[in-house]
Design a protein around this motif. Structure first.
Motif, short mmCIF file in Angstrom:
data_model
loop_
_atom_site.label_atom_id
_atom_site.label_comp_id
_atom_site.label_asym_id
_atom_site.label_seq_id
_atom_site.Cartn_x
_atom_site.Cartn_y
_atom_site.Cartn_z
N ALA A 98 -26.13 -47.66 19.48
CA ALA A 98 -27.24 -47.34 18.96
C ALA A 98 -27.74 -47.73 20.97
O ALA A 98 -28.77 -47.05 20.95
N ILE A 102 -31.37 -38.85 17.58
CA ILE A 102 -30.37 -40.12 17.47
C ILE A 102 -29.47 -40.38 16.33
O ILE A 102 -29.91 -41.22 16.06
N LEU A 128 -33.80 -43.16 16.78
CA LEU A 128 -32.92 -43.59 17.42
C LEU A 128 -32.40 -44.52 15.88
O LEU A 128 -33.41 -45.47 15.88
N MET A 164 -24.22 -40.22 18.02
CA MET A 164 -24.82 -41.69 18.64
C MET A 164 -23.29 -41.13 19.89
O MET A 164 -22.92 -41.93 19.89
N VAL A 172 -39.11 -43.78 22.82
CA VAL A 172 -38.21 -43.76 21.44
C VAL A 172 -38.79 -44.79 20.26
O VAL A 172 -39.44 -46.21 20.96
N LEU A 190 -30.29 -46.66 23.75
CA LEU A 190 -31.52 -46.98 23.85
C LEU A 190 -31.71 -47.40 25.51
O LEU A 190 -32.57 -46.95 26.50
N VAL A 213 -36.94 -46.42 16.77
CA VAL A 213 -36.15 -46.97 16.58
C VAL A 213 -36.05 -46.83 14.84
O VAL A 213 -37.25 -47.13 14.27
#
Length: 298
Positions: free
Chosen positions: A70, A11, A61, A43, A86, A74, A88
């Motif tokens: 973002a 993403i 992400l 996004m 997830v 999340l 990041v």
């Protein structure tokens, strides 16, 4: 035996740099670890739709673009698909470390410096993040939804509400509504716990039909429901009670043979931009309104 590929969703923002990132991370070198597929998505809400509708084992992400967007994804992903881990991607330096720490606090399982990421490193990151997350989920097993009604529970509601309260200054305001099922104890005593559960499920459906799909709806206690209405105007509070009353009347008309009568009270509190009240304080205030039956719908 061939290992099943890990389906990873990247993403990220829609930019040449993002497209270059997607290409550079494409799996290229054979590894003893499970192979992976990497699908880029923007996004936006499409990312959450893909998480809900398609097989996704892992999310990458990108936090190096618009941070608010973002973090919103999340938070929503942690609530709507808590079973998907997830990781990041952050920029190097203190800012990246700070953003990564904030994301982990919000539910991400790891952070990686974007500029240091390669296809080989990504394979290891995906593999070990998934294994670590599955172990954590097995040990933790903390749910964000209420098993009876399918709504968020108190933990899920607070997770989302606290996030949206931080962003309230960028909207027209928020409204918190607390609804109470009337005489639930009497229903339980007279017709049994199963009847009480049916009343709660019926109340949850009435509340779903009352509020918008974008609102955050939860069962936060035995007979208490809470709703966070997003981007709410001054007129928002004026339509809730009439709409809830109408939905209750429709339910009663369709269940005339029910031995018990579904009734509710509701209390509302508006959160204007600039207010700094906490979620517990706002819930207590709205609950006090409902308890006093200042807005009695049936």
């Amino acid at each position: 035996m061939d290992l099943q590929p890990i389906a990873a969703l990247l993403i990220t923002g829609d930019s040449p740099a993002s497209r270059l990132l997607s290409a550079s991370l494409a799996p290229s070198v054979p590894s003893r670890l499970a192979p992976f597929t990497l699908t880029p998505v923007g996004m936006n809400d499409e990312a959450l739709t893909r998480l809900a509708d398609q097989r996704v084992d892992m999310v990458l992400l990108d936090l190096t673009g618009p941070l608010d967007a973002a973090m919103d994804i999340l938070i929503r992903a942690r609530v709507e698909v808590p079973e998907i881990p997830v990781v990041v991607l952050v920029e190097p330096g203190h800012k990246g470390e700070s953003n990564g720490a904030a994301a982990i606090e919000a539910g991400a399982c790891d952070s990686v410096v974007k500029e240091e990421l390669s296809s080989a490193l990504l394979a290891r990151v995906l593999h070990y993040a998934i294994e670590r997350y599955r172990l954590h989920a097995t040990l933790d097993q903390l749910s964000l939804t209420d098993p009876l009604t399918g709504l968020y529970n108190a933990r899920g509601f607070r997770t989302l509400a606290e996030h949206h309260l931080k962003l309230a200054h960028r909207t027209r305001g928020l409204v918190i509504a607390v609804a109470d099922v009337r005489a639930l104890d009497e229903i339980n005593a007279a017709w049994g716990r199963d009847a009480g559960d049916r009343a709660l499920v019926a109340a949850s459906q009435v509340i779903r039909e009352t509020f918008r799909a974008s609102d955050v709806i939860a069962r936060i206690g035995g007979d208490d429901f809470a709703t966070l209405m997003l981007d709410a105007t001054d007129e928002t509070t004026e339509v809730v009670a009439p709409r809830l009353r109408q939905r209750l009347e429709h339910y009663r008309a369709a269940h005339r043979d029910s031995p018990w009568l579904l009734g509710m009270t509701v209390g509302l509190v508006r959160v204007s931009p600039g207010m700094h009240s906490g979620i517990d304080e706002l819930l207590a205030e709205a609950g006090a309104v409902a308890a006093a039956e200042q807005v009695k719908v049936a």
